[in-house]
Design a protein around this motif. Structure first.
Motif, PDB file in Angstrom:
ATOM      1  N   ALA A   1      -5.499 -13.007  -4.746  1.00 37.13           N
ATOM      2  CA  ALA A   1      -5.701 -13.426  -3.354  1.00 37.13           C
ATOM      3  C   ALA A   1      -4.448 -13.173  -2.529  1.00 37.13           C
ATOM      4  CB  ALA A   1      -6.085 -14.902  -3.307  1.00 37.13           C
ATOM      5  N   ALA A   2      -3.285 -13.491  -3.095  1.00 36.01           N
ATOM      6  CA  ALA A   2      -2.027 -13.331  -2.355  1.00 36.01           C
ATOM      7  C   ALA A   2      -1.683 -11.865  -2.125  1.00 36.01           C
ATOM      8  CB  ALA A   2      -0.901 -14.025  -3.117  1.00 36.01           C
ATOM      9  N   ILE A   3      -1.965 -10.998  -3.111  1.00 34.02           N
ATOM     10  CA  ILE A   3      -1.591  -9.591  -2.971  1.00 34.02           C
ATOM     11  C   ILE A   3      -2.388  -8.921  -1.857  1.00 34.02           C
ATOM     12  CG2 ILE A   3      -3.222  -8.379  -4.485  1.00 34.02           C
ATOM     13  CD1 ILE A   3       0.608  -7.963  -4.534  1.00 34.02           C
ATOM     14  N   GLY A   4      -3.517  -9.502  -1.477  1.00 34.01           N
ATOM     15  CA  GLY A   4      -4.280  -8.965  -0.345  1.00 34.01           C
ATOM     16  C   GLY A   4      -3.486  -8.980   0.944  1.00 34.01           C
ATOM     17  N   GLY A   5      -2.486  -9.860   1.012  1.00 34.72           N
ATOM     18  CA  GLY A   5      -1.633  -9.904   2.196  1.00 34.72           C
ATOM     19  C   GLY A   5      -0.843  -8.628   2.403  1.00 34.72           C
ATOM     20  N   VAL A   6      -0.609  -7.868   1.330  1.00 31.25           N
ATOM     21  CA  VAL A   6       0.097  -6.589   1.449  1.00 31.25           C
ATOM     22  C   VAL A   6      -0.659  -5.655   2.383  1.00 31.25           C
ATOM     23  CG1 VAL A   6       0.797  -4.508   0.198  1.00 31.25           C
ATOM     24  CG2 VAL A   6       1.230  -6.764  -0.785  1.00 31.25           C
TER      25      VAL A   6
ATOM     26  N   CYS B   1     -10.221  -9.430  -1.503  1.00 35.50           N
ATOM     27  CA  CYS B   1      -9.325 -10.021  -2.510  1.00 35.50           C
ATOM     28  C   CYS B   1      -9.640 -11.500  -2.709  1.00 35.50           C
ATOM     29  CB  CYS B   1      -7.866  -9.850  -2.095  1.00 35.50           C
ATOM     30  SG  CYS B   1      -7.194  -8.197  -2.361  1.00 35.50           S
ATOM     31  N   ILE B   2      -9.919 -12.203  -1.611  1.00 37.35           N
ATOM     32  CA  ILE B   2     -10.293 -13.619  -1.715  1.00 37.35           C
ATOM     33  C   ILE B   2     -11.563 -13.781  -2.542  1.00 37.35           C
ATOM     34  CG2 ILE B   2     -10.990 -15.655  -0.415  1.00 37.35           C
ATOM     35  CD1 ILE B   2      -8.091 -15.018   0.001  1.00 37.35           C
TER      36      ILE B   2
ATOM     37  N   MET C   1      -2.214  -5.415  -9.628  1.00 41.74           N
ATOM     38  CA  MET C   1      -1.994  -4.147  -8.944  1.00 41.74           C
ATOM     39  C   MET C   1      -3.176  -3.195  -9.120  1.00 41.74           C
ATOM     40  SD  MET C   1       0.715  -4.751  -7.421  1.00 41.74           S
ATOM     41  CE  MET C   1       0.981  -3.135  -6.679  1.00 41.74           C
ATOM     42  N   THR C   2      -3.899  -3.331 -10.228  1.00 42.14           N
ATOM     43  CA  THR C   2      -5.100  -2.528 -10.432  1.00 42.14           C
ATOM     44  C   THR C   2      -6.124  -2.831  -9.362  1.00 42.14           C
ATOM     45  OG1 THR C   2      -4.784  -2.372 -12.826  1.00 42.14           O
ATOM     46  CG2 THR C   2      -7.019  -2.053 -12.003  1.00 42.14           C
ATOM     47  N   PHE C   3      -6.374  -4.103  -9.096  1.00 38.75           N
ATOM     48  CA  PHE C   3      -7.385  -4.482  -8.114  1.00 38.75           C
ATOM     49  C   PHE C   3      -6.988  -4.067  -6.703  1.00 38.75           C
ATOM     50  CE2 PHE C   3      -9.014  -7.388 -11.418  1.00 38.75           C
ATOM     51  CZ  PHE C   3     -10.364  -7.120 -11.288  1.00 38.75           C
ATOM     52  N   ILE C   4      -5.735  -4.287  -6.317  1.00 38.44           N
ATOM     53  CA  ILE C   4      -5.333  -3.932  -4.953  1.00 38.44           C
ATOM     54  C   ILE C   4      -5.366  -2.422  -4.770  1.00 38.44           C
ATOM     55  CG2 ILE C   4      -2.850  -3.869  -5.395  1.00 38.44           C
ATOM     56  CD1 ILE C   4      -4.610  -5.156  -2.214  1.00 38.44           C
ATOM     57  N   PHE C   5      -4.997  -1.667  -5.811  1.00 38.67           N
ATOM     58  CA  PHE C   5      -5.033  -0.212  -5.716  1.00 38.67           C
ATOM     59  C   PHE C   5      -6.470   0.279  -5.544  1.00 38.67           C
ATOM     60  CE2 PHE C   5      -5.415   4.013  -7.640  1.00 38.67           C
ATOM     61  CZ  PHE C   5      -4.453   4.707  -6.928  1.00 38.67           C
ATOM     62  N   ILE C   6      -7.383  -0.273  -6.323  1.00 45.13           N
ATOM     63  CA  ILE C   6      -8.785   0.133  -6.227  1.00 45.13           C
ATOM     64  C   ILE C   6      -9.332  -0.165  -4.835  1.00 45.13           C
ATOM     65  CG2 ILE C   6     -11.115  -0.428  -7.028  1.00 45.13           C
ATOM     66  CD1 ILE C   6      -9.951  -0.713  -9.838  1.00 45.13           C
TER      67      ILE C   6
ATOM     68  N   LEU D   1       7.133 -10.987  -8.594  1.00 44.06           N
ATOM     69  CA  LEU D   1       6.616  -9.629  -8.408  1.00 44.06           C
ATOM     70  C   LEU D   1       5.663  -9.565  -7.225  1.00 44.06           C
ATOM     71  CD1 LEU D   1       5.954  -8.766 -12.168  1.00 44.06           C
ATOM     72  CD2 LEU D   1       8.008  -8.326 -10.817  1.00 44.06           C
ATOM     73  N   VAL D   2       4.825 -10.579  -7.066  1.00 36.91           N
ATOM     74  CA  VAL D   2       3.866 -10.601  -5.947  1.00 36.91           C
ATOM     75  C   VAL D   2       4.605 -10.690  -4.615  1.00 36.91           C
ATOM     76  CG1 VAL D   2       2.002 -11.903  -4.854  1.00 36.91           C
ATOM     77  CG2 VAL D   2       2.016 -11.591  -7.341  1.00 36.91           C
ATOM     78  N   LEU D   3       5.536 -11.624  -4.513  1.00 38.66           N
ATOM     79  CA  LEU D   3       6.284 -11.793  -3.265  1.00 38.66           C
ATOM     80  C   LEU D   3       7.178 -10.581  -2.990  1.00 38.66           C
ATOM     81  CD1 LEU D   3       7.279 -15.568  -3.545  1.00 38.66           C
ATOM     82  CD2 LEU D   3       5.517 -14.550  -2.082  1.00 38.66           C
ATOM     83  N   GLY D   4       7.662  -9.930  -4.039  1.00 33.65           N
ATOM     84  CA  GLY D   4       8.436  -8.706  -3.858  1.00 33.65           C
ATOM     85  C   GLY D   4       7.612  -7.619  -3.187  1.00 33.65           C
ATOM     86  N   ASN D   5       6.340  -7.502  -3.566  1.00 36.97           N
ATOM     87  CA  ASN D   5       5.460  -6.514  -2.938  1.00 36.97           C
ATOM     88  C   ASN D   5       5.137  -6.874  -1.494  1.00 36.97           C
ATOM     89  OD1 ASN D   5       3.962  -4.200  -4.695  1.00 36.97           O
ATOM     90  ND2 ASN D   5       4.788  -5.815  -6.003  1.00 36.97           N
ATOM     91  N   LEU D   6       4.994  -8.161  -1.210  1.00 38.79           N
ATOM     92  CA  LEU D   6       4.783  -8.581   0.176  1.00 38.79           C
ATOM     93  C   LEU D   6       6.003  -8.258   1.027  1.00 38.79           C
ATOM     94  CD1 LEU D   6       3.047 -12.021  -0.492  1.00 38.79           C
ATOM     95  CD2 LEU D   6       1.995 -10.033   0.586  1.00 38.79           C
ATOM     96  N   ALA D   7       7.187  -8.456   0.462  1.00 38.21           N
ATOM     97  CA  ALA D   7       8.423  -8.122   1.182  1.00 38.21           C
ATOM     98  C   ALA D   7       8.512  -6.628   1.446  1.00 38.21           C
ATOM     99  CB  ALA D   7       9.635  -8.598   0.381  1.00 38.21           C
ATOM    100  N   ARG D   8       8.115  -5.818   0.464  1.00 39.14           N
ATOM    101  CA  ARG D   8       8.140  -4.360   0.639  1.00 39.14           C
ATOM    102  C   ARG D   8       7.253  -3.934   1.805  1.00 39.14           C
ATOM    103  NH1 ARG D   8       4.728  -0.531  -0.918  1.00 39.14           N
ATOM    104  NH2 ARG D   8       3.564  -2.009  -2.204  1.00 39.14           N
ATOM    105  N   ALA D   9       6.052  -4.520   1.898  1.00 36.00           N
ATOM    106  CA  ALA D   9       5.145  -4.187   3.001  1.00 36.00           C
ATOM    107  C   ALA D   9       5.753  -4.574   4.349  1.00 36.00           C
ATOM    108  CB  ALA D   9       3.814  -4.900   2.797  1.00 36.00           C
ATOM    109  N   PHE D  10       6.420  -5.723   4.379  1.00 36.71           N
ATOM    110  CA  PHE D  10       7.042  -6.179   5.618  1.00 36.71           C
ATOM    111  C   PHE D  10       8.153  -5.220   6.058  1.00 36.71           C
ATOM    112  CE2 PHE D  10      10.546  -8.557   7.608  1.00 36.71           C
ATOM    113  CZ  PHE D  10       9.908  -9.004   8.752  1.00 36.71           C
ATOM    114  N   PHE D  11       8.994  -4.801   5.121  1.00 27.13           N
ATOM    115  CA  PHE D  11      10.086  -3.881   5.456  1.00 27.13           C
ATOM    116  C   PHE D  11       9.536  -2.542   5.960  1.00 27.13           C
ATOM    117  CE2 PHE D  11      12.557  -6.279   2.030  1.00 27.13           C
ATOM    118  CZ  PHE D  11      13.130  -7.134   2.967  1.00 27.13           C
ATOM    119  N   MET D  12       8.473  -2.056   5.333  1.00 24.42           N
ATOM    120  CA  MET D  12       7.899  -0.781   5.749  1.00 24.42           C
ATOM    121  C   MET D  12       7.375  -0.855   7.177  1.00 24.42           C
ATOM    122  SD  MET D  12       5.922   0.436   2.266  1.00 24.42           S
ATOM    123  CE  MET D  12       5.253   1.901   3.061  1.00 24.42           C
ATOM    124  N   VAL D  13       6.773  -1.979   7.540  1.00 20.52           N
ATOM    125  CA  VAL D  13       6.258  -2.141   8.904  1.00 20.52           C
ATOM    126  C   VAL D  13       7.409  -2.164   9.905  1.00 20.52           C
ATOM    127  CG1 VAL D  13       5.068  -3.708  10.483  1.00 20.52           C
ATOM    128  CG2 VAL D  13       4.142  -3.306   8.203  1.00 20.52           C
ATOM    129  N   VAL D  14       8.410  -2.969   9.630  1.00 21.70           N
ATOM    130  CA  VAL D  14       9.555  -3.071  10.552  1.00 21.70           C
ATOM    131  C   VAL D  14      10.230  -1.717  10.734  1.00 21.70           C
ATOM    132  CG1 VAL D  14      11.829  -4.091  10.894  1.00 21.70           C
ATOM    133  CG2 VAL D  14       9.941  -5.511  10.067  1.00 21.70           C
TER     134      VAL D  14
END
Length: 466
Positions: A143-148, A111-112, A63-68, A199-212
């Motif tokens: 790499a996966a969290i970049g999908g958020v 992220c990759i 989460m530090t890297f994605i936030f930065i 935790l990673v997939l939970g954050n991806l799900a959160r991003a998906f819900f926010m978009v919808v």
């Protein structure tokens, strides 16, 4: 005389309208915060019993890297929509949407590259084996969290139009729905996977819900890619200042996680990550109110042009922030050991001491709200200077504490109190502008011992019951 009467009546009506919107926002934010606290406590109780402390330490690095990355590429689409002069046309909103998507793609590719770099560092034994950076799951998780960012880039900016018009009911409902869905899915994933991927997939799900929900709950123009040169020039022209400010914010906010990620073992870093989450609950609530309408409020306050008027209304706005931050700091200092005992098992006992130290920093939240006055005036030079002071304070302090004195405890105090130099400068600047009253700055300090007494009483009551 009749025209003058109408003007005065209009001004008073506008002020009452603004006050009503502030009160409505505070009520909605309180409801949302209460739900967030309940969701965080429930998820924390469950997740800390399913997942090990080391997992939380590694996830903190992710989460530090994605936030930065998100802060270093922040074009400030929300701020642009909130502060843009005149009416918002559909073309401008589509240009903002296009900019969001391009930014998300860029973050994903970075992220990759980071994942490959960390994997190489692990292969060459660059990182301590016991640290979070030495965990073999870290590169793929980054790499996966970049999908958020890619998913989030497709969210409709219509939500920001609702915020601009101070229609906060819809925004609050959207936040609550996303919160509930994300919490349930993350817990379910933790039971199933029992590793960091929950935790990673939970954050991806959160991003998906926010978009919808951004399309379902907020009425706006149909989104499609737009390459309007004038819009992009405005986004870049104003966004470059926002990027600089956001980058400095990231450097400040993530300094502790970056340094502690190297200096602590993965389990200790997990303890720190959890302690920050608890202390941040108070700040999160106050920031939720301030971020939702702080910029709009200061823009309205400065329309009168009189420093004395701004000062009076500014401190009236700050009562809630000062009161809760002082009371919350005192309560956490005395109630933290009992709170940790209630929520966590014995593995997490070290979290309590970290909470008590970090809670001291809550008393500096109130004075920092004055930064928004400079933001409303687009005085980016002053904001940048303040951010540079804060960045230098936290980084120099952490380096000296960890590698100079070898003391993690001293580093925790640096994290808690690093806002002091910035606060002193901010108060001096505000006093020069006629916005600050030193008497008003200290008027609610007595709530600190009151909060401590309440926290102590709660601890004693729990001990008697248990």
């Amino acid at each position: 005389m009749r025209n003058l009467s109408r003007r005065i009546s209009g001004i008073l009506s506008d002020r009452e309208s603004l006050r009503g919107k502030i009160l409505a926002s505070a009520a909605l934010s309180t409801m949302v915060f209460a739900m967030q606290v309940v969701a965080r406590i429930v998820s924390t109780i469950i997740l800390t019993r399913i997942l090990t402390p080391e997992i939380f330490g590694v996830f903190a690095v992710v989460m530090t890297f994605i936030f930065i990355l998100e802060m270093f590429s922040d074009l400030g689409v929300r701020s642009l929509i909130l502060t843009k002069e005149g009416e918002l046309d559909d073309g401008f909103l589509r240009s903002c949407w296009t900019a969001q998507i391009l930014r998300g793609i860029l973050i994903f590719f970075v992220c990759i590259l980071l994942a490959f770099g960390i994997a190489w560092g692990q292969g060459t034994h660059l990182f301590p084996a016991q640290s979070s950076y030495g965990d073999v799951t870290l590169p793929l998780a980054i790499a996966a969290i970049g999908g958020v960012s890619i998913i989030g880039g497709f969210a409709s900016p219509a939500k920001f139009v609702y915020e601009r018009e101070m229609k906060f009911r819809q925004v609050s409902v959207e936040t609550l729905i996303t919160l509930v869905l994300t919490t349930v899915i993350t817990i379910a994933l933790a039971f199933w996977l029992r590793n960091i991927w929950a935790l990673v997939l939970g954050n991806l799900a959160r991003a998906f819900f926010m978009v919808v929900l951004s399309y379902v709950m907020f009425t706006g123009p149909t989104m499609r890619l737009s390459w309007n040169f004038a819009d992009f020039r405005l986004i870049i022209e104003r966004g470059k200042w926002i990027i600089g400010h956001s980058a400095l914010t990231a450097v400040i906010t993530m300094a502790d996680r970056f340094v502690f990620g190297f200096a602590m073992s993965a389990s200790s870093f997990g303890f720190y990550y959890i302690a920050r989450q608890i202390v941040d609950m108070v700040e999160m609530f106050l920031n939720a109110i301030h971020a939702q309408m702080g910029l709009q409020v200061f823009t309205e306050l400065q329309k009168d042009g009189e420093p004395a008027t701004l000062r009076r209304r500014y401190y009236r706005y700050r009562v809630l922030f000062d009161g809760l931050s002082m009371f919350g700091a005192g309560a956490l200092m005395t109630f933290a050991p009992t709170l940790v005992h209630i929520i966590y098992d014995d593995r997490y006992a070290d979290v309590a001491g970290m909470i008590q130290i970090l809670a001291v920093g809550l008393i500096l939240i109130g004075p920092g709200l004055l930064r928004e006055a400079y933001s409303a005036q687009r005085r980016f030079r002053e904001m940048t200077m303040l951010s540079l002071v804060r960045a230098a304070t936290v980084w120099i302090g952490l380096v000296v504490a960890i590698w100079g004195f070898g003391s993690v405890t001293a580093a925790l105090y640096v994290v808690a109190l690093h806002r002091i130099p910035e606060t002193i400068i901010l108060l001096r600047m505000g006093r020069g502008e006629g916005w600050v009253s030193l008497l008003h700055e200290i008027r609610l300090i007595p709530l600190l011992p009151v909060g401590a007494a309440v926290g102590w009483g709660m601890a004693q009551a729990w001990a008697a019951i248990a």
